[in-house]
Motif scaffolding. Structure first.
Motif, PDB file in Angstrom:
ATOM      1  N   GLY A 183      24.706  65.351  56.226  1.00  0.00           N
ATOM      2  CA  GLY A 183      24.860  64.341  55.190  1.00  0.00           C
ATOM      3  C   GLY A 183      24.006  63.128  55.501  1.00  0.00           C
ATOM      4  N   THR A 184      23.563  62.427  54.459  1.00  0.00           N
ATOM      5  CA  THR A 184      22.704  61.258  54.639  1.00  0.00           C
ATOM      6  C   THR A 184      23.266  60.053  53.904  1.00  0.00           C
ATOM      7  OG1 THR A 184      21.368  61.822  52.715  1.00  0.00           O
ATOM      8  CG2 THR A 184      20.619  62.677  54.833  1.00  0.00           C
ATOM      9  N   GLY A 185      22.750  58.870  54.256  1.00  0.00           N
ATOM     10  CA  GLY A 185      23.099  57.637  53.562  1.00  0.00           C
ATOM     11  C   GLY A 185      24.439  57.041  53.961  1.00  0.00           C
ATOM     12  N   PHE A 186      24.865  57.235  55.199  1.00  0.00           N
ATOM     13  CA  PHE A 186      26.150  56.718  55.657  1.00  0.00           C
ATOM     14  C   PHE A 186      25.992  55.342  56.299  1.00  0.00           C
ATOM     15  CE2 PHE A 186      26.959  61.224  55.387  1.00  0.00           C
ATOM     16  CZ  PHE A 186      28.215  61.265  54.815  1.00  0.00           C
ATOM     17  N   ASN A 187      26.908  54.470  56.004  1.00  0.00           N
ATOM     18  CA  ASN A 187      26.958  53.160  56.650  1.00  0.00           C
ATOM     19  C   ASN A 187      27.634  53.282  58.005  1.00  0.00           C
ATOM     20  OD1 ASN A 187      25.795  51.779  54.466  1.00  0.00           O
ATOM     21  ND2 ASN A 187      27.772  51.608  53.437  1.00  0.00           N
ATOM     22  N   ASN A 188      27.531  52.244  58.799  1.00  0.00           N
ATOM     23  CA  ASN A 188      28.206  52.160  60.082  1.00  0.00           C
ATOM     24  C   ASN A 188      29.718  52.122  59.853  1.00  0.00           C
ATOM     25  OD1 ASN A 188      28.639  51.769  62.827  1.00  0.00           O
ATOM     26  ND2 ASN A 188      28.274  49.575  62.729  1.00  0.00           N
ATOM     27  N   GLY A 189      30.481  52.860  60.646  1.00  0.00           N
ATOM     28  CA  GLY A 189      31.936  52.794  60.608  1.00  0.00           C
ATOM     29  C   GLY A 189      32.634  53.765  59.673  1.00  0.00           C
ATOM     30  N   VAL A 190      31.937  54.771  59.147  1.00  0.00           N
ATOM     31  CA  VAL A 190      32.563  55.763  58.266  1.00  0.00           C
ATOM     32  C   VAL A 190      33.290  56.795  59.120  1.00  0.00           C
ATOM     33  CG1 VAL A 190      32.108  57.578  56.562  1.00  0.00           C
ATOM     34  CG2 VAL A 190      30.835  55.428  56.466  1.00  0.00           C
ATOM     35  N   TYR A 191      34.536  57.101  58.763  1.00  0.00           N
ATOM     36  CA  TYR A 191      35.322  58.121  59.467  1.00  0.00           C
ATOM     37  C   TYR A 191      34.936  59.496  58.925  1.00  0.00           C
ATOM     38  CZ  TYR A 191      38.529  54.373  60.954  1.00  0.00           C
ATOM     39  OH  TYR A 191      39.074  53.248  61.504  1.00  0.00           O
ATOM     40  N   PHE A 192      34.708  60.452  59.840  1.00  0.00           N
ATOM     41  CA  PHE A 192      34.358  61.801  59.398  1.00  0.00           C
ATOM     42  C   PHE A 192      34.859  62.837  60.401  1.00  0.00           C
ATOM     43  CE2 PHE A 192      30.865  60.668  62.187  1.00  0.00           C
ATOM     44  CZ  PHE A 192      30.459  61.852  62.774  1.00  0.00           C
ATOM     45  N   TYR A 193      34.871  64.090  59.940  1.00  0.00           N
ATOM     46  CA  TYR A 193      35.221  65.218  60.805  1.00  0.00           C
ATOM     47  C   TYR A 193      34.530  66.462  60.266  1.00  0.00           C
ATOM     48  CZ  TYR A 193      38.675  66.532  57.230  1.00  0.00           C
ATOM     49  OH  TYR A 193      39.286  66.905  56.065  1.00  0.00           O
ATOM     50  N   PHE A 194      34.614  67.554  61.021  1.00  0.00           N
ATOM     51  CA  PHE A 194      34.000  68.817  60.627  1.00  0.00           C
ATOM     52  C   PHE A 194      35.078  69.860  60.378  1.00  0.00           C
ATOM     53  CE2 PHE A 194      30.756  67.152  63.759  1.00  0.00           C
ATOM     54  CZ  PHE A 194      29.911  66.645  62.785  1.00  0.00           C
ATOM     55  N   LYS A 195      34.904  70.642  59.312  1.00  0.00           N
ATOM     56  CA  LYS A 195      35.741  71.814  59.042  1.00  0.00           C
ATOM     57  C   LYS A 195      34.907  73.046  59.355  1.00  0.00           C
ATOM     58  CE  LYS A 195      38.913  70.355  55.415  1.00  0.00           C
ATOM     59  NZ  LYS A 195      39.353  70.600  54.027  1.00  0.00           N
ATOM     60  N   PHE A 196      35.497  73.999  60.059  1.00  0.00           N
ATOM     61  CA  PHE A 196      34.815  75.223  60.448  1.00  0.00           C
ATOM     62  C   PHE A 196      35.439  76.406  59.725  1.00  0.00           C
ATOM     63  CE2 PHE A 196      34.065  72.244  63.792  1.00  0.00           C
ATOM     64  CZ  PHE A 196      32.799  72.531  64.271  1.00  0.00           C
ATOM     65  N   SER A 197      34.604  77.323  59.250  1.00  0.00           N
ATOM     66  CA  SER A 197      35.121  78.496  58.542  1.00  0.00           C
ATOM     67  C   SER A 197      35.772  79.484  59.513  1.00  0.00           C
ATOM     68  CB  SER A 197      34.018  79.176  57.744  1.00  0.00           C
ATOM     69  OG  SER A 197      32.984  79.612  58.601  1.00  0.00           O
ATOM     70  N   ASN A 198      35.301  79.532  60.754  1.00  0.00           N
ATOM     71  CA  ASN A 198      35.834  80.455  61.752  1.00  0.00           C
ATOM     72  C   ASN A 198      36.810  79.697  62.657  1.00  0.00           C
ATOM     73  OD1 ASN A 198      36.355  82.250  63.789  1.00  0.00           O
ATOM     74  ND2 ASN A 198      34.221  82.829  64.113  1.00  0.00           N
ATOM     75  N   THR A 199      38.093  79.805  62.344  1.00  0.00           N
ATOM     76  CA  THR A 199      39.085  79.071  63.133  1.00  0.00           C
ATOM     77  C   THR A 199      39.370  79.751  64.471  1.00  0.00           C
ATOM     78  OG1 THR A 199      40.904  80.213  62.021  1.00  0.00           O
ATOM     79  CG2 THR A 199      40.202  78.085  61.105  1.00  0.00           C
TER      80      THR A 199
END
Length: 140
Positions: free
Chosen positions: A114-130
């Motif tokens: 992803g692009t265009g994020f400001n400083n301090g944005v909360y994020f995480y990753f979802k994986f298809s293979n749990t």
């Protein structure tokens, strides 16, 4: 002193002290001269992600990763090929969660999620293979 001589003198001096040197041609440098430095510090500030088997996301638990002022994008370099969705919170509000489409990322290669994020944005990753243990690097 000619440009070639200045370059040789700089390279020789760095070689003597053992420091790394990054050389970019003037044609590839941004007008401000900071684009290559920003990109290097973005990747240079990367940290490790670790998704244990049995989990569908990273970081585990109730935490989030947070974007920094080093990068305007979020990118990963996985240790194994995998499929990841980038999810983030608008205004730090869990009620405003947004997930981008699933991306197949290749082992050992940086991929922008992803692009265009400001400083301090909360994020995480979802994986298809749990069921699989997944690790790699994150730069944000």
């Amino acid at each position: 002193m000619s440009a070639r001589r200045k370059l040789f003198t700089t390279v020789a001096a760095v070689a003597l002290i053992g420091a790394p040197l990054v050389i970019s041609s003037p044609a590839s440098a941004a007008p401000s001269g900071h684009a290559n430095v920003t990109a290097a510090s973005c990747i240079g500030g990367a940290w490790k992600y670790d998704k244990p088997s049995g989990w569908g996301y990273a970081p585990t638990g109730s935490g989030y990763y947070v974007t920094t002022d080093r990068c305007a994008d979020i990118q990963v370099k996985p240790d194994d090929d995998t499929q990841i969705k980038l999810c983030y919170l608008k205004n730090h509000d869990p009620g405003q969660e947004t997930c981008k489409g699933q991306v197949t990322v290749k082992s050992g290669k940086w991929t922008v999620l992803g692009t265009g994020f400001n400083n301090g944005v909360y994020f995480y990753f979802k994986f298809s293979n749990t069921s699989a243990h997944k690790t790699g690097l994150v730069a944000a």
